[in-house]
Design a protein around this motif. Structure first.
Motif, PDB file in Angstrom:
ATOM      1  N   LYS A   1      43.295  35.228  48.285  1.00  0.00           N
ATOM      2  CA  LYS A   1      42.314  35.765  49.229  1.00  0.00           C
ATOM      3  C   LYS A   1      42.036  34.795  50.376  1.00  0.00           C
ATOM      4  O   LYS A   1      41.918  35.193  51.534  1.00  0.00           O
ATOM      5  CB  LYS A   1      41.016  36.094  48.497  1.00  0.00           C
ATOM      6  CG  LYS A   1      41.114  37.276  47.546  1.00  0.00           C
ATOM      7  CD  LYS A   1      39.800  37.486  46.811  1.00  0.00           C
ATOM      8  CE  LYS A   1      39.888  38.634  45.825  1.00  0.00           C
ATOM      9  NZ  LYS A   1      38.630  38.785  45.040  1.00  0.00           N
TER      10      LYS A   1
ATOM     11  N   ASN B   1      45.619  44.411  53.932  1.00  0.00           N
ATOM     12  CA  ASN B   1      45.189  43.851  52.653  1.00  0.00           C
ATOM     13  C   ASN B   1      46.175  42.770  52.217  1.00  0.00           C
ATOM     14  O   ASN B   1      47.279  42.650  52.774  1.00  0.00           O
ATOM     15  CB  ASN B   1      45.082  44.957  51.586  1.00  0.00           C
ATOM     16  CG  ASN B   1      46.352  45.785  51.501  1.00  0.00           C
ATOM     17  OD1 ASN B   1      47.439  45.256  51.344  1.00  0.00           O
ATOM     18  ND2 ASN B   1      46.211  47.100  51.629  1.00  0.00           N
ATOM     19  N   PRO B   2      45.817  41.949  51.222  1.00  0.00           N
ATOM     20  CA  PRO B   2      46.701  40.854  50.785  1.00  0.00           C
ATOM     21  C   PRO B   2      48.073  41.319  50.299  1.00  0.00           C
ATOM     22  O   PRO B   2      49.064  40.626  50.485  1.00  0.00           O
ATOM     23  CB  PRO B   2      45.901  40.202  49.652  1.00  0.00           C
ATOM     24  CG  PRO B   2      44.474  40.490  49.982  1.00  0.00           C
ATOM     25  CD  PRO B   2      44.487  41.874  50.576  1.00  0.00           C
TER      26      PRO B   2
ATOM     27  N   SER C   1      36.175  40.766  41.103  1.00  0.00           N
ATOM     28  CA  SER C   1      35.893  40.248  42.450  1.00  0.00           C
ATOM     29  C   SER C   1      35.715  38.732  42.454  1.00  0.00           C
ATOM     30  O   SER C   1      35.743  38.097  43.509  1.00  0.00           O
ATOM     31  CB  SER C   1      34.636  40.914  43.026  1.00  0.00           C
ATOM     32  OG  SER C   1      33.518  40.659  42.187  1.00  0.00           O
TER      33      SER C   1
ATOM     34  N   ASP D   1      40.381  34.636  42.846  1.00  0.00           N
ATOM     35  CA  ASP D   1      40.862  34.251  44.178  1.00  0.00           C
ATOM     36  C   ASP D   1      42.077  35.077  44.586  1.00  0.00           C
ATOM     37  O   ASP D   1      42.754  34.762  45.542  1.00  0.00           O
ATOM     38  CB  ASP D   1      41.205  32.756  44.209  1.00  0.00           C
ATOM     39  CG  ASP D   1      41.625  32.300  45.612  1.00  0.00           C
ATOM     40  OD1 ASP D   1      40.988  32.751  46.586  1.00  0.00           O
ATOM     41  OD2 ASP D   1      42.610  31.545  45.731  1.00  0.00           O
ATOM     42  N   TYR D   2      42.382  36.113  43.862  1.00  0.00           N
ATOM     43  CA  TYR D   2      43.510  36.999  44.185  1.00  0.00           C
ATOM     44  C   TYR D   2      43.111  38.416  43.792  1.00  0.00           C
ATOM     45  O   TYR D   2      42.198  38.624  42.977  1.00  0.00           O
ATOM     46  CB  TYR D   2      44.787  36.567  43.444  1.00  0.00           C
ATOM     47  CG  TYR D   2      44.577  36.230  41.989  1.00  0.00           C
ATOM     48  CD1 TYR D   2      44.619  37.217  41.012  1.00  0.00           C
ATOM     49  CD2 TYR D   2      44.328  34.921  41.587  1.00  0.00           C
ATOM     50  CE1 TYR D   2      44.417  36.914  39.675  1.00  0.00           C
ATOM     51  CE2 TYR D   2      44.117  34.606  40.254  1.00  0.00           C
ATOM     52  CZ  TYR D   2      44.162  35.607  39.298  1.00  0.00           C
ATOM     53  OH  TYR D   2      43.947  35.313  37.971  1.00  0.00           O
ATOM     54  N   GLU D   3      43.804  39.383  44.394  1.00  0.00           N
ATOM     55  CA  GLU D   3      43.488  40.786  44.137  1.00  0.00           C
ATOM     56  C   GLU D   3      44.194  41.277  42.868  1.00  0.00           C
ATOM     57  O   GLU D   3      45.372  40.999  42.648  1.00  0.00           O
ATOM     58  CB  GLU D   3      43.939  41.661  45.314  1.00  0.00           C
ATOM     59  CG  GLU D   3      43.207  41.371  46.620  1.00  0.00           C
ATOM     60  CD  GLU D   3      41.831  42.013  46.679  1.00  0.00           C
ATOM     61  OE1 GLU D   3      41.472  42.730  45.719  1.00  0.00           O
ATOM     62  OE2 GLU D   3      41.125  41.798  47.677  1.00  0.00           O
TER      63      GLU D   3
END
Length: 668
Positions: free
Chosen positions: A173, A193-194, A273, A276-278
């Motif tokens: 993120k 988005n990522p 949430s 640190d990543y989706e």
């Protein structure tokens, strides 16, 4: 070994250890300044002594050469997709099916479903030699140079082994925020988005761009036989990957019951949430490799694994209008035009309304405030209106009687909810049909996308499939943003597609109900397009998995005079109309594989798994994914694991690859 060589090896080892501690273990043992000082020393030595540059040197992560394009890579083992479940009831149903097949004593391994780009990494003698995208699951693209820029991917493993591992490349993120800030300052459009950012980064032709994006990776499995390296379970295999210095996600959990699985799913739904990543869900796998083998696979996914997708985020916005689009089969689909709103990481301005019946059932009106979500976190859809927000100015919507593109009368086919335009010359259908015809799983003509099709049609250069084969470079150069090299490559791609086997062409026609599998079955049965067109309905219905709907669709399609004319033009241009595999009639009545169930296990060195499967099936065999009492023959390559042991336990005939090759050479 002289002192300079010793120093180079020492620097390589130190930098690799420092990098592993920082990027893999997340426990730095050296400062950035110390690391940079050693790296500069190594770079200086290598600049003066090119013969001392080793493939796994830390300096080789980002090369200076810009790629001309990505080459295709056939996966030794298919990269299958996962089936999806969306609620607790679905998870329990998955558990029921598993236990029905393997018994009550089942353990599961749950892993976070990383929202990134699936990749495959190959190591030989412990060194990273190739990395590729998933592609269509069978063939991907070689992105080795870009994957080398990901510092959490080791260039050298702790063991000098040959192994293929699968994982997910992603953008943290923090990296995503920094990248979009930089793009915004430069006046470039930010990534949505990522996941899109990660995929876009790994498909850059300049590895330096990929290297600047700060990507990372989590590995989640071994390609092929999971038990080939001495592990009995998936959780043990992940621990083994850790020992090799490959990065796995340690938030995984082994669950002894489906209740534990549901508790894990719910806990991460509440705290995802914080990462640190989706993540967009949880992957649930049967842990035992023996149980996995017994469960086996469907055509598209393993029966021993599924992906729970987190509930879609729902938001409210205003429905401004309803537009109609016409698909390649003539289906007229209503689309909601929305006041743009942010949902599940992207800005949404359009959402599907599916069909007229659904609009009336939900009582959706133009001017309504509506709730929308993304189905599977991907496709925006309207859930329904907020009736209490109505002012009285909202307008009910009714579908028109005529096609919005060609004005032909719309019809509703018996048993269907959709309205269709049945005019074969409808421009909207023709454009959609062309887009499908050139797509990867059809004729696979690279360089022709929706934009180019639209330009070709607008310029009246192409009206049907056959017109593609009459295009010239001079005509293509008239198109916007089409240079000489692109035009030349496109003409070459069109010419190459003439050699495709019949099933590609047949699927490309876009006949209703004729998917890839049906196209292959029909091509194998009749051998040529002429043979299929001359077939009687009884002959079609006699084919296993070809029912009345498919038969009626084929009969209707080939009775159309316009279709017959297009096919004749394709023949005149030299497009292949024959099946290039072995037809059903050519499969022998006798032979070592006829009527036998065959299992491939271990690593084959001469043939790929796909090649071996194709050759065995061409000689009348059926290739299965698991060993059972019904198995007749097992082909065992190197490092064959529990499938070989089970075959020996059941007394099943076992061949090595050398014997398979001998038999194939005799029979072919």
């Amino acid at each position: 070994m002289n002192e300079l060589e010793k120093r180079v090896q020492e620097l390589n080892q130190l930098l690799t250890e420092y990098g592993r501690a920082y990027y893999v273990l997340d426990k730095p043992v050296a400062t950035d300044a110390e690391y940079d000082k050693l790296m500069q020393e190594l770079l200086a030595i290598e600049a003066d002594n090119p013969d001392l540059i080793y493939p796994d040197s830390p300096t080789q992560r980002v090369g200076g050469t810009v790629l001309e394009g990505f080459t295709k890579v056939e996966h030794d083992y298919p990269m299958l997709s996962l089936s999806n479940v969306f609620n607790e009831e679905d998870i329990r149903e998955f558990d029921r099916r598993v236990k029905e097949a393997v018994g009550e004593k089942v353990s599961y391994i749950c892993e976070l479903k990383i929202d990134g780009l699936a990749v495959s990494l190959k190591y030989e003698n412990g060194r990273f030699v190739q990395g590729s995208t998933r592609g269509d699951g069978t063939v991907g693209e070689d992105i080795t140079a870009n994957l080398k820029t990901i510092r959490s991917i080791p260039l050298k493993l702790s063991e000098a082994i040959k192994i293929e591992v699968r994982g997910e490349a992603y953008m943290p993120k923090k990296s995503f925020v920094r990248l979009n800030e930089a793009r915004d300052e430069a006046g470039d459009e930010p990534f949505a988005n990522p996941r899109n950012a990660a995929a876009g980064s790994l498909r850059q032709l300049d590895p330096k761009i990929a290297g600047s994006r700060n990507l990372a990776v989590f590995l989640y499995g071994i390609g092929g036989d999971g038990e080939a390296y001495g592990q009995a379970t998936h959780s043990e295999a992940l621990d083994y990957l850790d020992k090799l210095d490959l990065v796995t996600n340690h938030e995984r959990k082994r669950c002894k019951s489906i209740e534990d699985v549901i508790e894990y799913v719910n806990s991460w739904g509440a705290k995802r949430s914080d990462l640190d990543y989706e993540i967009d869900g949880i992957v649930i796998k049967v842990d035992s490799f023996e149980d996995q083998e017994q469960l086996g696979y469907t055509a598209k996914s393993p029966r021993w694994a599924t992906a729970y997708k987190f509930p879609a985020e729902e938001v409210v916005t205003k429905l401004l209008d309803i537009e109609l689009s016409v698909g390649r089969t003539g289906t007229v689909t209503p689309t909601a035009i929305l006041d743009p709103v942010r949902v599940a990481g992207t800005t949404v301005g359009r959402a599907s309304l599916h069909n007229e019946d659904l609009i009336h059932e939900k009582d959706v009106r133009i001017g309504d405030y509506v709730t929308i979500r993304k189905a599977g976190d991907i496709i925006p859809e309207v859930i329904g209106p907020l009736v209490d927000k109505r002012t009285g100015d909202e307008e009910p919507f009714d579908m028109p009687e005529n096609c919005p593109v060609c004005d032909s009368e719309l019809v509703r086919i018996e048993g269907e909810v959709a309205l269709r335009c049945v005019n074969p010359q409808c421009p909207a259908q023709l454009k959609e049909a062309l887009i499908h015809f050139v797509s990867r799983n059809a004729m696979n003509i690279e360089g022709i996308g929706e934009r180019v099709v639209d330009q070709l049609y607008t310029a009246e250069l192409v009206k049907d499939f056959s017109d593609l084969y009459g295009l010239t470079e001079e005509q293509l150069l008239q198109l916007e943003r089409m240079g000489e090299k692109s035009a030349s490559n496109l003409i070459a791609a069109i010419a190459a597609s003439k050699e495709n086997s019949l099933e590609k062409l047949l699927f490309g026609f876009g006949i209703r109900h004729v998917g890839e599998k049906a196209a292959t079955l029909l091509s194998r049965e009749f051998g040529s397009l002429d043979g299929l067109m001359a077939a009687e309905p009884e002959q079609l219905l006699a084919i296993h998995e070809i029912g009345e709907k498919v038969t009626d669709a084929i009969e209707t399609y080939f009775s159309n005079e316009d279709v017959v004319e297009v096919i004749q033009k394709l023949k005149d241009y030299g497009v292949n109309m024959d099946y290039k595999g072995r037809t059903q009639q050519e499969i022998p009545d006798e032979g070592p594989f006829v009527g036998k169930k065959v299992v491939l296990t271990g690593k084959l060195s001469i043939l790929t798994r796909g090649e071996a499967k194709e050759k065995i099936e061409a000689l009348g065999g059926e290739v299965s994914g698991s060993v059972s009492k019904k198995t007749d023959l097992v082909i065992a390559g190197e490092d064959a694991g529990s499938k070989l042991a089970k075959a020996e336990e059941l007394g099943i005939d076992v061949w090595d690859e050398a014997k398979l090759i001998d038999v194939l050479e005799v029979k072919e």
